[in-house]
Design a protein around this motif. Structure first.
Motif, short mmCIF file in Angstrom:
data_model
loop_
_atom_site.label_atom_id
_atom_site.label_comp_id
_atom_site.label_asym_id
_atom_site.label_seq_id
_atom_site.Cartn_x
_atom_site.Cartn_y
_atom_site.Cartn_z
N ALA A 32 46.60 43.24 45.34
CA ALA A 32 45.51 43.62 44.46
C ALA A 32 45.07 42.42 43.64
O ALA A 32 45.88 41.76 43.01
CB ALA A 32 45.96 44.74 43.52
N SER A 33 43.78 42.11 43.68
CA SER A 33 43.28 41.04 42.82
C SER A 33 42.25 41.64 41.88
O SER A 33 41.81 42.77 42.06
CB SER A 33 42.69 39.90 43.64
N MET A 34 41.87 40.89 40.87
CA MET A 34 41.10 41.48 39.79
C MET A 34 39.98 40.57 39.32
O MET A 34 40.12 39.35 39.30
CB MET A 34 42.05 41.79 38.63
N VAL A 35 38.86 41.18 38.94
CA VAL A 35 37.73 40.47 38.35
C VAL A 35 37.53 41.03 36.95
O VAL A 35 37.57 42.24 36.77
CB VAL A 35 36.45 40.66 39.19
N PHE A 36 37.32 40.15 35.98
CA PHE A 36 37.30 40.58 34.58
C PHE A 36 35.91 40.52 33.97
O PHE A 36 35.06 39.73 34.38
CB PHE A 36 38.23 39.69 33.75
#
Lengths: 296, 369
Positions: free
Chosen positions: B125-129
């Motif tokens: 899982a990767s994330m964009v803020f």
């Protein structure tokens, strides 16, 4: 009425006994552990002696060359290099070269020691609130207690010489390093840190990849302050046998030699300014992304 | 308008049962000194205000149950304070819940130990803020490769992979710049590239486009949809903007005060808002753009003649309808089967928003696009 006008004290004999007990206790402590502590600090002493000898015994043109090179590496400014050279030439011409080298030696070693000890303590403080609540008052005491007061136990334990002088300098100079490291790490943008966490960075990767690099401006302000405070302790350290520019200043104070005091005092100021400017520009250069910041 | 860019039309004739990627079960989050002590009270239905007043705990999330299908774009929508950002942080455990389960591929994320959790964050899982969360002291190139270097991939390989994604988000030529030298939109492209570079199957986007101005936001939405068409990631997208949600969503869940008030097909949310809160939300949207023919058509009538796909937005059906004989057209599904009919009047009435269109929307929860 006497109760109100005279503060009720614990009684002269009791007080004397209390002080005696403390003194005796500490003397006992220093008798049994003093030698062990001296052995513990022996490598430090050897290093200091070696470094001072290196600076004093190396031919002065070579020392000047090395200093200029360091200033250039730190600041990348010819103006700064020229200014430094001029300062050192005047210092040498006025026959203060050896004392200046001795001061340079103790300030360098003290700063190295303060960074080596202060940085990890600052990191620990930033990591745990409990550590912060314990360490902060200790730092307050270290910064505010008159240096003469802690010179007494230091001298009792380790006698007179370079090592107790170095310790006295470090007690006074280390707090800004610790405080500003702590502050710098705590001020790191939470969202950036969260992003690092979200990508699976472990504690080390966060500390060395994100927190310390982003705290560098503050950490460098801490190093800068530490250097300044170490320099300002030079005169007091000379009272317990540390060689350097402090010794002639001390002599000048006790004998009312105006010119001697002034010249050596100004030499300390010159050193301070050089250290300050070079460490500041070096800190700024490390932050390339801040300087070029445009296009918001 | 570029219809093919919309994933809801790309979904195709997927009537087959969907694989569930992320499943959130009975999730509770209470903030305070001792959340466990008040959990039972919350489960018994103590309202948020009373919990705060009597026990000094804040109710963050209450009994959340959402199934997120694989390879789809799940939008979680709500106003600020509704708990949506808290919810998304539970999926990669930036926040730990008070109670409940988070199943990813059937595995409970909460059972992970430290090492498993790091592995999960690095690879799955990767994330964009919202505020990008870029490392200001690293260049664009280094930022994009960040997730890869954390994985322990060699610098050379990481940079190489990073370059591919920098190009994909249209930032070629900016590799050596620092984030502070870029505009907001460009910074978020870096954030997107960084998230995509790890090849994670799940992409968490926390109000990723909310900080951008409208034109750039539209731009970024299109980039995301174009990429999704090809990558088929499971995207969980948080937003407070219904227009954005409707544009990109395959599924929507609407949060209010930490509870899910409605979830499902976006069309269903528009046509059958579950309560007043959702109705208010839906009131202001551009119906011509977001409502599709299949939501308003008459299912009984099946005239012959020219046809339109059911996924056509209302506003795009106006021209064909006015050209058609009697202003009536047949509606077909993806397979070309006739499933109903619309008249120009129906469409204009529906675009006029307001009441009454709900009747034509019965049964829209079935997917026949």
């Amino acid at each position: 009425m006497e109760f109100l006008t005279e503060f009720p004290t614990m009684g002269r004999t009791d007080l004397r006994d209390l002080k005696k007990a403390i003194d005796a206790g500490f003397r006992e402590f220093s008798r049994s552990y003093g030698e062990g502590l001296e052995d513990f600090f022996h490598p430090l002493l050897k290093f200091m002696v070696w470094f001072e000898k290196l600076l004093v015994n190396t031919p002065w043109p070579i020392v000047l060359l090395v200093i200029s090179a360091l200033v250039w590496l730190g600041s990348r400014s010819w103006k700064m290099v020229t200014g430094t050279l001029a300062c050192f030439l005047v210092i040498g011409y006025l026959d203060m070269w050896e004392d200046t080298m001795a001061t340079l030696a103790i300030v360098s070693v003290a700063t190295l020691l303060c960074v080596a000890v202060g940085l990890p303590i600052g990191i620990l403080m930033a990591r745990s609130n409990r550590a912060q609540t314990i360490i902060t008052p200790i730092l307050d005491v270290m910064q505010t207690i008159p240096s003469f007061v802690y010179l007494i136990p230091v001298v009792m334990l380790l006698g007179i010489g370079k090592v107790p002088g170095l310790i006295a300098v470090c007690i006074y100079a280390i707090p800004p390093m610790v405080r500003l490291t702590n502050l710098g790490i705590r001020l790191v943008d939470r969202e950036v840190l969260e992003a690092a966490t979200a990508f699976g960075a472990d504690y080390r990767q966060k500390l060395f990849g994100v927190q310390i690099p982003l705290a560098l401006p503050n950490i460098f302000a801490g190093v800068n302050q530490t250097i300044m405070m170490a320099l300002s302790m030079v005169v007091i350290a000379s009272m317990i046998g540390v060689a350097g520019l402090g010794v002639p200043v001390l002599r000048a104070v006790s004998n009312q030699y105006l010119a001697l005091g002034l010249m050596n005092g100004l030499a300390i100021v010159a050193l301070a300014i050089i250290f300050d400017r070079v460490s500041q520009t070096f800190g700024r250069r490390l932050q390339a992304h801040r300087n070029e910041g445009a296009g918001e | 308008m570029n219809v093919t860019a919309n994933p809801s039309t790309m979904a195709g004739s997927t009537v087959e049962t969907e694989e569930i990627k992320v499943s959130i079960r009975n999730l509770y989050k209470i903030f305070g000194d001792d959340p466990a002590s008040v959990l039972d009270r919350v489960k018994d239905g103590m309202p948020k205000a009373e919990l705060l007043e009597k026990h000094n705990h804040v109710l963050g999330l209450k009994d959340i149950n959402i199934d997120m299908p694989a390879k789809r774009l799940q939008v979680i929508m709500g106003l600020s304070g509704s708990g949506k950002s808290t919810l998304i942080r539970h999926i990669n455990r930036l926040i730990d819940p008070t109670a409940g389960e988070i199943l990813i591929d059937g595995e409970d994320v909460l059972s992970f130990d430290k090492k498993q959790l790091l592995e999960f964050r690095r690879h799955k899982a990767s994330m964009v803020f919202q505020k990008f969360g870029l490392l200001p002291h690293r260049t664009v190139e280094e930022n994009v490769a960040y997730g890869l270097t954390i994985q322990g991939i060699s610098r050379k390989e990481a940079t190489e992979k990073g370059h591919y994604w920098i190009e994909r988000v249209g930032l070629s030529g900016f590799e050596a710049r620092y984030p502070g030298q870029l505009s907001g939109g460009m910074q978020q492209r870096v954030g997107l590239a960084r998230a995509l570079a790890t090849d994670a199957e799940i992409l968490l986007m926390d109000e990723a486009f909310s900080a951008l101005d409208p034109l750039i936001r539209t731009d970024m939405q299109n980039i995301l949809l174009d990429l999704q068409e090809e990558l088929h990631k499971t995207i969980i997208f948080i937003t407070h903007d219904l227009d954005e949600a409707l544009k990109i969503a395959d599924n929507i869940a609407i949060l209010r005060d930490g509870e899910v008030v409605q979830q499902g097909d976006p069309q269903e949310v528009i046509m059958n808002p579950a309560d007043e809160y959702v109705t208010d939300f839906v009131a202001d949207i551009n119906r011509g753009r977001h409502v599709r023919l299949r939501s308003v058509m008459d299912r009984e009538a099946l005239p012959s003649g020219p046809v339109l796909p059911g996924s056509t937005p209302l506003e795009e059906s106006l021209k064909p309808l006015s050209d058609a004989p009697d202003n009536v057209l047949s509606v077909v599904n993806r397979k070309g089967e006739r499933i109903g009919a619309v008249s120009l009047k129906t469409v204009i009435d529906a675009m006029g928003a307001g009441q009454g269109i709900g009747q034509g929307a019965d049964g829209t929860q079935n997917r026949y696009r």
